[in-house]
Design a protein around this motif. Structure first.
Motif, short mmCIF file in Angstrom:
data_model
loop_
_atom_site.label_atom_id
_atom_site.label_comp_id
_atom_site.label_asym_id
_atom_site.label_seq_id
_atom_site.Cartn_x
_atom_site.Cartn_y
_atom_site.Cartn_z
N ARG A 1 -7.11 -9.75 -7.38
CA ARG A 1 -8.24 -10.90 -6.79
C ARG A 1 -6.93 -11.63 -5.38
NH1 ARG A 1 -9.45 -12.08 -12.06
NH2 ARG A 1 -7.19 -14.03 -12.64
N ALA A 2 -5.80 -11.72 -5.58
CA ALA A 2 -5.16 -12.43 -5.05
C ALA A 2 -5.14 -11.27 -3.62
CB ALA A 2 -3.61 -12.65 -5.22
N ILE A 3 -5.41 -10.31 -3.60
CA ILE A 3 -4.93 -9.32 -2.70
C ILE A 3 -5.53 -9.05 -1.53
CG2 ILE A 3 -2.84 -8.59 -3.18
CD1 ILE A 3 -3.96 -5.60 -3.18
N LYS A 4 -7.20 -9.44 -1.65
CA LYS A 4 -8.33 -9.11 -1.89
C LYS A 4 -8.48 -9.90 0.37
CE LYS A 4 -12.97 -9.55 -2.47
NZ LYS A 4 -14.72 -11.09 -2.89
N GLY A 5 -8.35 -8.77 1.01
CA GLY A 5 -8.90 -9.52 2.73
C GLY A 5 -7.62 -8.66 2.87
N GLY A 6 -6.56 -8.43 2.31
CA GLY A 6 -5.66 -7.77 2.69
C GLY A 6 -5.65 -6.30 3.48
N GLU A 7 -5.06 -6.03 4.63
CA GLU A 7 -5.59 -4.63 5.42
C GLU A 7 -3.47 -3.88 5.69
OE1 GLU A 7 -6.67 -5.57 8.80
OE2 GLU A 7 -6.27 -7.48 8.52
N PHE A 8 -2.67 -4.56 4.91
CA PHE A 8 -1.77 -3.92 4.42
C PHE A 8 -0.66 -4.51 3.34
CE2 PHE A 8 -2.30 -3.73 9.14
CZ PHE A 8 -2.55 -2.37 9.33
N VAL A 9 0.14 -4.07 2.48
CA VAL A 9 0.91 -4.50 1.92
C VAL A 9 1.87 -4.54 1.86
CG1 VAL A 9 1.90 -3.80 -0.59
CG2 VAL A 9 -1.13 -4.41 -0.38
N GLU B 1 -2.60 0.15 -8.15
CA GLU B 1 -4.48 0.06 -8.58
C GLU B 1 -5.01 -0.72 -8.31
OE1 GLU B 1 -5.74 1.68 -10.82
OE2 GLU B 1 -5.32 3.33 -9.30
N ALA B 2 -4.20 -1.99 -7.52
CA ALA B 2 -4.73 -3.24 -6.69
C ALA B 2 -5.45 -3.14 -5.44
CB ALA B 2 -3.36 -4.73 -7.32
N MET B 3 -4.61 -2.28 -4.99
CA MET B 3 -4.54 -2.11 -3.30
C MET B 3 -6.00 -1.26 -3.36
SD MET B 3 -1.29 -0.80 -1.61
CE MET B 3 -1.62 -0.47 -0.77
N ARG B 4 -6.09 -0.45 -4.09
CA ARG B 4 -7.54 0.84 -4.50
C ARG B 4 -8.68 -0.18 -5.00
NH1 ARG B 4 -9.52 4.83 -7.92
NH2 ARG B 4 -7.70 4.14 -10.33
N ALA B 5 -8.64 -1.08 -5.53
CA ALA B 5 -9.74 -1.84 -6.08
C ALA B 5 -10.05 -2.82 -5.23
CB ALA B 5 -9.20 -2.59 -7.03
N ASN B 6 -9.11 -2.67 -3.85
CA ASN B 6 -9.84 -3.80 -2.68
C ASN B 6 -10.04 -2.70 -1.47
OD1 ASN B 6 -9.49 -6.93 -3.33
ND2 ASN B 6 -7.71 -5.74 -4.18
#
Length: 319
Positions: A66-74, A106-111
């Protein structure tokens, strides 16, 4: 401008990175659990409407998604970096370094986020046979749980690049120095000399040879690589083209503090289990992108001492 997710955003490197990203106009989602990060390092960032702070544990994968929704780069910097005491709590490296990295992926993949920068370590080379050590040096037996956990993180990231089309930059750091530094030999020596300026305990024989890098030079390299790295999976050593003995660093610190302590060596050629007595990385690959560090090791040490002198509150914060 882009939206970056920075894990470990309240840490030494992370908070400096957040400041830099905001300064050039990017949006930043900062994530930290404040187990070691310092809120005071985010005082400037929190004033920006382009910065959003999320306090969470990376082991909580649902909250992370939920937290990284809207991100483009990590830019994944969060980790347990306590190399010296790894054998006292081996599961900590597994959870905070390896499993947390899996959760980030996995959070990146989900988003639908597919670009990541990862803070690894020169410790993955163990006691390298090739000096200075290039990125394609043969991997020896791992000598620290920290290095092993980071090596596992690198493996996961490379597999996600192959399996899910991610693009990654893995950064194998030497030790980083500079403003907001709260962990490592300069911190330990300074704290010891505050308590007793007449005697300084030194692990090993003081002849361990190490390379160091100033934090702003480190950030320059990270951002340049994220922009220009040519491959799907990229690995970069980050360091300067020199090294020093621990004794050299002690001399610079003592000169800056105007003290002349008796040095009490514990003996041997290393400080602790897994300590590599010689770390010196080949940085030709990152230099080929146009990067050059601006500060020498000595200048980085002195910058660190200046920060600690002006911010002695950090010693209480890390006790």
């Amino acid at each position: 401008m882009s939206t970056y997710v920075v894990t470990g955003c309240a840490g030494f490197i992370g908070s400096n990175l957040v400041d830099r990203l905001l300064a050039v106009g990017h949006n930043v989602i900062g994530i930290d659990d404040f187990s070691t990060g310092q809120r005071r390092f985010l005082e400037s960032s929190l004033k920006s409407e382009r910065f959003r702070l999320v306090e969470l544990d990376l082991l909580d994968i649902d909250a992370l998604q939920r937290a990284i929704k809207g991100g483009e780069f990590v830019l994944h910097l969060a980790a347990n970096a306590d190399v010296r005491f790894g054998t006292l709590h081996p599961r900590r490296d597994l959870e905070q370094n390896t499993i947390a990295t899996y959760n980030v992926l996995e959070a990146m993949r989900a988003n639908g986020i597919n670009q990541i920068g990862f803070s690894s370590t020169g410790s993955v080379y163990g006691e390298a046979k090739v000096i200075p050590t290039p990125e394609d040096a043969p991997f020896p037996i791992q000598t620290s749980l920290y290095g092993a956990s980071k090596c596992a993180g690198e493996g996961l990231i490379s597999a996600y690049c192959e399996g899910f089309g991610f693009r990654a930059c893995v950064f194998r750091f030497v030790s980083i120095l500079g403003e907001r530094y709260t962990h490592g030999h300069v911190f330990d020596f300074y704290r010891s000399l505050r308590a007793n300026p007449n005697e300084l305990p030194v692990l090993g024989n003081g002849k361990q040879r190490k390379s160091y890098l100033y934090v702003q030079d480190c950030i320059d390299a990270i951002l340049l690589a994220m922009e220009k790295a040519p491959e799907k999976f990229n690995v970069y050593n980050l360091g300067v083209d020199s090294y020093c003995e621990v004794n050299d660093s002690i001399g610079w610190i003592c000169e800056a503090l105007k003290v002349s302590p008796r040095l009490a060596y514990s003996g041997g050629d290393r400080g602790w289990i897994g300590d590599n007595p010689f770390i010196f990385l080949d940085t030709a690959r990152i230099r080929a992108l146009g990067w050059t560090p601006k500060l020498t090791i000595k200048e980085g040490v002195l910058k660190t001492v200046e920060f600690l002198q002006a911010n002695e509150w950090v010693f209480g914060a890390r006790d």
